[in-house]
Design an enzyme around this catalytic site. Structure first.
Site, short mmCIF file in Angstrom:
data_model
loop_
_atom_site.label_atom_id
_atom_site.label_comp_id
_atom_site.label_asym_id
_atom_site.label_seq_id
_atom_site.Cartn_x
_atom_site.Cartn_y
_atom_site.Cartn_z
N LYS A 33 -73.02 14.27 118.74
CA LYS A 33 -73.35 15.70 118.74
C LYS A 33 -73.41 16.10 117.28
O LYS A 33 -72.36 16.39 116.66
CB LYS A 33 -72.25 16.49 119.48
CG LYS A 33 -72.42 18.01 119.44
CD LYS A 33 -73.36 18.54 120.50
CE LYS A 33 -73.35 20.07 120.53
NZ LYS A 33 -74.14 20.62 121.64
N GLY A 101 -78.58 17.80 121.28
CA GLY A 101 -78.85 18.92 120.38
C GLY A 101 -77.82 20.03 120.60
O GLY A 101 -76.65 19.78 120.90
N GLY A 103 -77.88 24.02 122.50
CA GLY A 103 -78.69 25.05 123.14
C GLY A 103 -80.04 24.50 123.56
O GLY A 103 -80.18 23.35 123.96
N1 ATP Z 1 -73.74 18.64 137.32
C1 ATP Z 1 -72.77 19.54 137.10
N2 ATP Z 1 -71.82 19.76 138.03
C2 ATP Z 1 -70.85 20.68 137.83
N3 ATP Z 1 -70.73 21.45 136.72
C3 ATP Z 1 -71.68 21.27 135.76
C4 ATP Z 1 -72.73 20.31 135.89
N4 ATP Z 1 -73.50 20.37 134.76
C5 ATP Z 1 -72.95 21.31 133.99
N5 ATP Z 1 -71.85 21.85 134.56
C6 ATP Z 1 -71.01 22.91 134.00
O1 ATP Z 1 -71.86 23.91 133.45
C7 ATP Z 1 -71.34 24.34 132.18
C8 ATP Z 1 -72.38 24.06 131.08
O2 ATP Z 1 -72.60 22.65 131.03
P1 ATP Z 1 -72.81 21.91 129.63
O3 ATP Z 1 -71.68 22.19 128.73
O4 ATP Z 1 -73.12 20.48 129.93
O5 ATP Z 1 -74.10 22.67 129.10
P2 ATP Z 1 -74.89 22.41 127.74
O6 ATP Z 1 -76.33 22.51 128.06
O7 ATP Z 1 -74.41 21.14 127.15
O8 ATP Z 1 -74.44 23.63 126.84
P3 ATP Z 1 -74.48 23.74 125.20
O9 ATP Z 1 -75.82 24.30 124.88
O10 ATP Z 1 -73.37 24.69 124.93
O11 ATP Z 1 -74.24 22.39 124.65
C9 ATP Z 1 -70.03 23.59 131.95
O12 ATP Z 1 -68.95 24.39 132.41
C10 ATP Z 1 -70.16 22.38 132.85
O13 ATP Z 1 -68.90 21.91 133.31
C1 DNN Z 2 -72.42 27.98 121.45
C2 DNN Z 2 -73.19 27.18 122.45
N1 DNN Z 2 -72.24 26.42 123.26
C3 DNN Z 2 -74.17 26.23 121.78
N2 DNN Z 2 -73.43 25.20 121.09
C4 DNN Z 2 -75.13 26.91 120.84
C5 DNN Z 2 -76.14 27.73 121.58
C6 DNN Z 2 -77.10 28.43 120.65
C7 DNN Z 2 -78.06 29.32 121.42
C8 DNN Z 2 -78.91 30.17 120.49
C9 DNN Z 2 -79.90 31.03 121.28
O1 DNN Z 2 -80.80 30.42 121.94
O2 DNN Z 2 -79.71 32.25 121.34
MG MG Z 3 -73.49 20.72 125.33
#
Ligand code: ATP
Ligand code: DNN
Ligand code: MG
Length: 212
Positions: A33, A101, A103
């Site tokens: 990450k 990445g 977001g």
């Molecule tokens: N397949 C799944 N089953 C259950 N919960 C999930 C699943 N996928 C994601 N979640 C839940 O949804 C929320 C967001 O998931 P995640 O952190 O993977 O998103 P992200 O796209 O990585 O966000 P970010 O942009 O912050 O990195 C978390 O609370 C995670 O536990």
């Molecule tokens: C804080 C969050 N968990 C991510 N790491 C960053 C998301 C940035 C989103 C920016 C936007 O699209 O407004």
């Molecule tokens: Mg994430």
């Protein structure tokens, strides 16, 4: 050299980290990450380590760890630092590598550079994570357009959520994109349920691994 995959998404919170953990587990891969914004709660690297059951050596250190859970460009400004996009170079490692990445695709790392610019420079197979819920057709097709205009290599789309058959189909048709699979929302999210879900809904051949 083993394969490196980039995991991006149509938005923050779509499930990139959970899918990354599933892929890291399935490929026995490294995870990176590059930029973590938000340190109060479990970080993405910590979540992947826990959900993938990955030993510490497989989780590569973030290049920037920023306190505030906001866009990386702002989180860096708040911390009084500036992200150097040129410093973001995928590490050379023996195992497969999954890079997440932050977001969605067009999230700024500085006031001039977004993650899409980085992915275009990297020219690595890039996976777009998308919700299945209402709104995803537009978000996913827009993201695919943004990837194509930058010539970012698209491995395919991963849906995360309950099946919405026609949305998934119209995205594949209009987006002219391969659907790699769908990760259902898991009531209990742990190493075993994630392993089972990935095995049931994905084909390792799509990630360059000959399934025996
Ligand atoms: N397949 C799944 N089953 C259950 N919960 C999930 C699943 N996928 C994601 N979640 C839940 O949804 C929320 C967001 O998931 P995640 O952190 O993977 O998103 P992200 O796209 O990585 O966000 P970010 O942009 O912050 O990195 C978390 O609370 C995670 O536990
Ligand atoms: C804080 C969050 N968990 C991510 N790491 C960053 C998301 C940035 C989103 C920016 C936007 O699209 O407004
Ligand atoms: Mg994430």
């Amino acid at each position: 050299m083993s394969q490196t995959f980039v995991v991006t998404g149509t938005d923050t919170g779509v499930g990139k980290t959970v899918f990354s953990a599933a892929l890291v587990q399935a490929l026995d891969a490294h995870y990176w990450k590059p930029v973590q914004s938000g340190l109060e709660e479990e970080t993405d690297s910590e979540l992947v380590a826990r959900l993938a059951g990955a030993e510490p050596v497989r989780i590569l250190p973030e290049a920037w760890k920023l306190k505030t859970p906001v866009s990386p460009h702002l989180a860096a400004q708040i911390d009084g630092v500036e992200i150097d996009p040129l410093a973001l170079v995928p590490p050379q490692v023996e195992r497969p590598l999954v890079i997440e990445g932050a977001g969605g695709l067009l999230v700024p790392l500085t006031r001039r550079v977004t993650y899409a610019d980085i992915f275009a420079r990297w020219q690595l197979p890039t996976i777009l994570c998308a919700r299945t819920a209402l709104g995803t057709i537009n978000h996913t097709l827009l993201s695919l357009e943004a990837m194509r205009v930058r010539k970012i290599p698209i491995l395919g789309v991963v849906f995360i959520g309950d099946e919405v058959r026609d949305s998934q189909a119209i995205i594949s048709e209009l987006g002219k994109v391969r659907v790699l699979g769908r990760l259902p929302k898991l009531n209990r999210l742990d190493t075993e349920t994630l392993r089972q879900a990935f095995s049931a809904h994905f084909d390792l051949n799509d990630f360059g691994v000959e399934e025996v």
